[in-house]
Each structure stands twice: as structure tokens, then as C-alpha cells.
Enzyme design. Structure first.
Site, PDB file in Angstrom:
ATOM      1  N   VAL A  53       1.130  -3.924   3.750  1.00 10.43           N
ATOM      2  CA  VAL A  53       1.066  -5.244   4.382  1.00 10.43           C
ATOM      3  C   VAL A  53       2.306  -6.103   4.098  1.00 10.43           C
ATOM      4  CG1 VAL A  53      -1.456  -5.408   4.627  1.00 10.43           C
ATOM      5  CG2 VAL A  53      -0.365  -6.185   2.502  1.00 10.43           C
ATOM      6  N   LYS A  96       0.473   3.473  -2.879  1.00 12.85           N
ATOM      7  CA  LYS A  96      -0.650   4.425  -2.984  1.00 12.85           C
ATOM      8  C   LYS A  96      -0.165   5.870  -2.873  1.00 12.85           C
ATOM      9  CE  LYS A  96      -3.989   1.067  -1.280  1.00 12.85           C
ATOM     10  NZ  LYS A  96      -4.308   0.237  -0.130  1.00 12.85           N
ATOM     11  N   SER A 143       0.793  -1.241   0.000  1.00 16.67           N
ATOM     12  CA  SER A 143       0.000   0.000   0.000  1.00 16.67           C
ATOM     13  C   SER A 143       0.819   1.281   0.000  1.00 16.67           C
ATOM     14  CB  SER A 143      -0.937   0.014   1.206  1.00 16.67           C
ATOM     15  OG  SER A 143      -2.064  -0.756   0.907  1.00 16.67           O
ATOM     16  N   TYR A 167      -4.480   3.727   7.997  1.00 15.29           N
ATOM     17  CA  TYR A 167      -5.855   3.206   8.023  1.00 15.29           C
ATOM     18  C   TYR A 167      -6.574   3.591   9.319  1.00 15.29           C
ATOM     19  CZ  TYR A 167      -3.655   0.660   4.294  1.00 15.29           C
ATOM     20  OH  TYR A 167      -2.953   0.354   3.173  1.00 15.29           O
ATOM     21  N   TYR A 176      -3.035  -1.743 -10.521  1.00 14.57           N
ATOM     22  CA  TYR A 176      -3.018  -1.545  -9.056  1.00 14.57           C
ATOM     23  C   TYR A 176      -2.194  -2.655  -8.392  1.00 14.57           C
ATOM     24  CZ  TYR A 176      -4.687  -1.864  -4.239  1.00 14.57           C
ATOM     25  OH  TYR A 176      -4.737  -1.977  -2.863  1.00 14.57           O
TER      26      TYR A 176
HETATM   27  N1  GLN Z   1      -2.045  -5.154  -2.225  1.00 10.87           N
HETATM   28  C1  GLN Z   1      -2.711  -5.053  -0.964  1.00 10.87           C
HETATM   29  C2  GLN Z   1      -4.217  -5.086  -1.162  1.00 10.87           C
HETATM   30  O1  GLN Z   1      -4.697  -4.509  -2.065  1.00 10.87           O
HETATM   31  C3  GLN Z   1      -2.294  -3.798  -0.279  1.00 10.87           C
HETATM   32  C4  GLN Z   1      -2.942  -3.614   1.086  1.00 10.87           C
HETATM   33  C5  GLN Z   1      -2.041  -2.998   2.115  1.00 10.87           C
HETATM   34  O2  GLN Z   1      -0.826  -2.924   1.992  1.00 10.87           O
HETATM   35  N2  GLN Z   1      -2.654  -2.560   3.195  1.00 10.87           N
HETATM   36  O3  GLN Z   1      -4.944  -5.687  -0.417  1.00 10.87           O
END
Ligand code: GLN
Length: 314
Positions: A255, A65, A62, A237, A185
Site C-alpha cells: 500500500v 511479506k 506488504s 490479493y 510485522y
Molecule cells: N502495513 C500494511 C498493513 O498491515 C500493509 C498492507 C499492504 O501493503 N497491503 O495493513
């Protein structure tokens, strides 16, 4: 700050690796060793400091992002991005579907999956090849590649993100192909970085978008301002509020175990620790950042609050 201090921060964080678990909803990520920890600090005007598993490659997940948001703002502007998402902390898990299923609602922000997937559609004309070279440039790391195993693993376990994609399409927030958008993505989540790469990205953000080493402007100043504000309010988050109180630095987790943190005007910090708490944030990584921020007084409020009364005027 020196490497002995980073070692102390890492030792402070080590017991917290036992308080989390490595991600398993993307099966390939469950192969990581949850005890590993690494830190890299890149001051704008000093040498890089490192400790532990700072060379370990892991997937950016993530944290991509942040780069995606920056690129969308650079190329398509503020209105194009914030027509697709709001700018509000969601208070919900990273892949939450709640609330956006209401007909009026759009994703809370560009740093949760729903908002990020909507934003990635804007990047389709740019494509993976150019995005990869942008990521390598921002991270000063030419060895970043797409981790094929992690990509395949996530791609074949992407029911949740697919659901979000089709929900977004039903609301007109994805106008073209859901499949193409999800593909890009997921590919961008699968780029392999190190704590060092994240620290390098952080120092560009800390320096208002200019790479301190080359003197080249990589991001516009107003883009950096927006991105850092989103990171401060939404980057962890449903743990963003507590993290802002405890650490007080614009940050983004993934993650894969990474956390990118920015000390505006001073340095970028990259942390690796794949054992995650229930919210998907590195359990020990957060503690390491709390230790560094508190000991070095880096919390942005610490740096703004006036600590001494001004001298009395005679
Ligand atoms: N690729 C992961 C997903 O889309 C990224 C989520 C994360 O790092 N929190 O679920």
C-alpha cells in the site's frame, strides 16, 4: 528493452494515476503524491534501466511479506510455515478477517495480513536488526532504514491487525506475544525502499536465489520456487487472478505504492505509483506492468506456449 521504452510504459500508465487514491488508513501514507510514477528494471545480465521517480523512497509495506516468507522458509522450513497458513488465494481483501474466524480455518496464505502476521512470529528470534541487514542484502541497498513516521502512524492505527493477531493467538497460531509479533510485522512494513531496491530483489528471485553480481547464493532454490508461486497466485490479493491473466508475472504489491515483479530467468522489475485501486494495488503500476509484459511478451505463459508448429518430419 531500453529507457525510451520504459518512458513509453510510464506515459501509458500515467492517466491511470487518476483512477486511484493514495492510502489513508495509515495517515502518514496519505502525504504521498499520487501522480508520481517510477520504474526500475534489473536484467540478470545487463545494466539497470530506470525512468520517472525511481529514486523516490517509500515504505515497502506488504512487499515485506515476500522477504519474511523467504526468511521463514530458509530458517524454519516448509512445514513450520505451512502449519500456520494455507497456500490458497483468499479472494478477499488484504486485511480480511472473514472465514479465519471459523474455528477450523487458518489464514489462506502468507501474503495476506493474517498469514503474514502468523509467519512473522517465526522471525522473532531473528529480530529487526538481522532482518534489516537481510533486506539490505537482498535489495542491494544499504540505505534502507525504518521510516519512523510511517511506523508510528501505522502502529497507532493498527486496530485491525491487532484484531487479527489476537484471533490468531486464540487459534494457537501465535503462541507467544501478539504485541511483539505485531511490532516486528509493522517495523518490517515500514522499511523504506525505492523502485531500484525492488528491481534488485526481483533479479535475485529471477536468478533462482543467487545474486548475479556477487555470485553469492542468498536464497535456496526451493525457497525461491515456493515464494514465486505464492506471488503468482496470491501476490495481488483479490486482484491476483486478473493480474495473472493480464500480466502473468509473479508479483507483490504494497500500500506504499510499490509493486515487485519477477520475470523468471530474466529480470526483476520495481514499480512505484502510490495511487491505489480499491484492492490496495498501485492503479498505474499494474497498467505499466501490463504494458511491459504485453509489449515484450514476458507473460510466463507466452514464454511457455509453443508459437510455431515444429518443422514437419520427413
Ligand atoms: N502495513 C500494511 C498493513 O498491515 C500493509 C498492507 C499492504 O501493503 N497491503 O495493513
Amino acid at each position: 528493452m531500453d529507457e525510451i521504452f520504459l518512458q513509453q510504459a510510464l506515459e501509458f500508465g500515467q492517466p491511470y494515476t487518476g483512477k486511484g487514491t493514495v492510502a489513508s488508513y495509515i495517515p502518514e501514507l496519505s502525504k504521498a503524491d499520487g501522480r508520481e510514477l517510477g520504474i526500475s528494471v534489473r536484467p540478470i545480465d545487463g545494466p539497470q534501466l530506470r525512468c520517472g521517480y525511481w529514486q523516490r523512497r517509500f515504505t515497502i509495506q506488504s512487499i515485506s511479506k515476500v522477504i519474511n516468507l523467504a526468511m521463514a522458509l530458509e530458517h524454519f522450513g516448509f512445514d513450520a510455515v505451512f502449519h500456520k497458513t494455507k497456500m490458497e488465494p483468499s479472494g478477499a481483501s488484504f486485511n480480511s478477517m472473514s472465514r479465519i474466524s471459523d474455528s477450523e480455518e487458518i489464514p489462506f496464505n502468507p501474503l495476506v495480513n493474517s498469514g503474514a502476521i502468523a509467519v512473522v512470529e517465526l522471525l522473532l528470534p531473528i529480530g529487526l536488526k538481522e532482518m534489516l541487514s537481510t533486506v539490505r542484502g537482498l535489495c542491494s541497498d544499504k540505505d534502507i532504514i525504518m521510516d519512523e513516521e510511517v511506523f508510528q502512524s501505522e502502529w497507532s492505527h493498527s486496530a485491525r491487525n491487532r484484531s487479527l493477531g489476537y484471533l490468531l493467538q486464540s487459534k494457537g497460531l501465535i503462541e507467544g506475544s501478539v504485541d511483539d509479533t505485531l511490532l516486528l510485522y509493522t517495523q518490517l512494513c515500514s522499511l523504506s525502499v525505492t523502485a531500484d531496491s525492488l528491481a534488485n530483489l526481483g533479479q535475485v528471485l529471477a536468478n533462482g536465489g543467487i545474486c548475479p553480481q556477487s555470485g553469492r547464493r542468498l536464497l535456496k532454490e526451493e525457497v525461491v520456487r515456493t515464494v514465486l508461486t505464492m506471488m503468482l497466485t496470491c501476490g495481488m490479493y483479490d486482484g491476483s487472478g486478473e493480474f495473472a491473466v493480464r500480466v502473468g508475472l509473479p508479483s507483490k504489491s504494497g500500500v506504499g505504492g510499490g509493486i515487485l515483479s519477477v520475470v523468471p530467468g530474466e529480470m526483476g522489475i520495481g514499480v512505484y505509483g502510490p495511487s491505489l485501486d480499491s484492492k490496495g494495488n498501485s492503479a498505474a503500476g499494474q497498467k505499466i506492468l501490463e504494458y511491459i509484459s504485453r509489449t515484450e511478451k514476458l507473460h510466463i505463459m507466452d514464454r511457455l506456449i509453443r508459437h510455431e508448429a515444429p518443422a514437419a518430419q520427413i
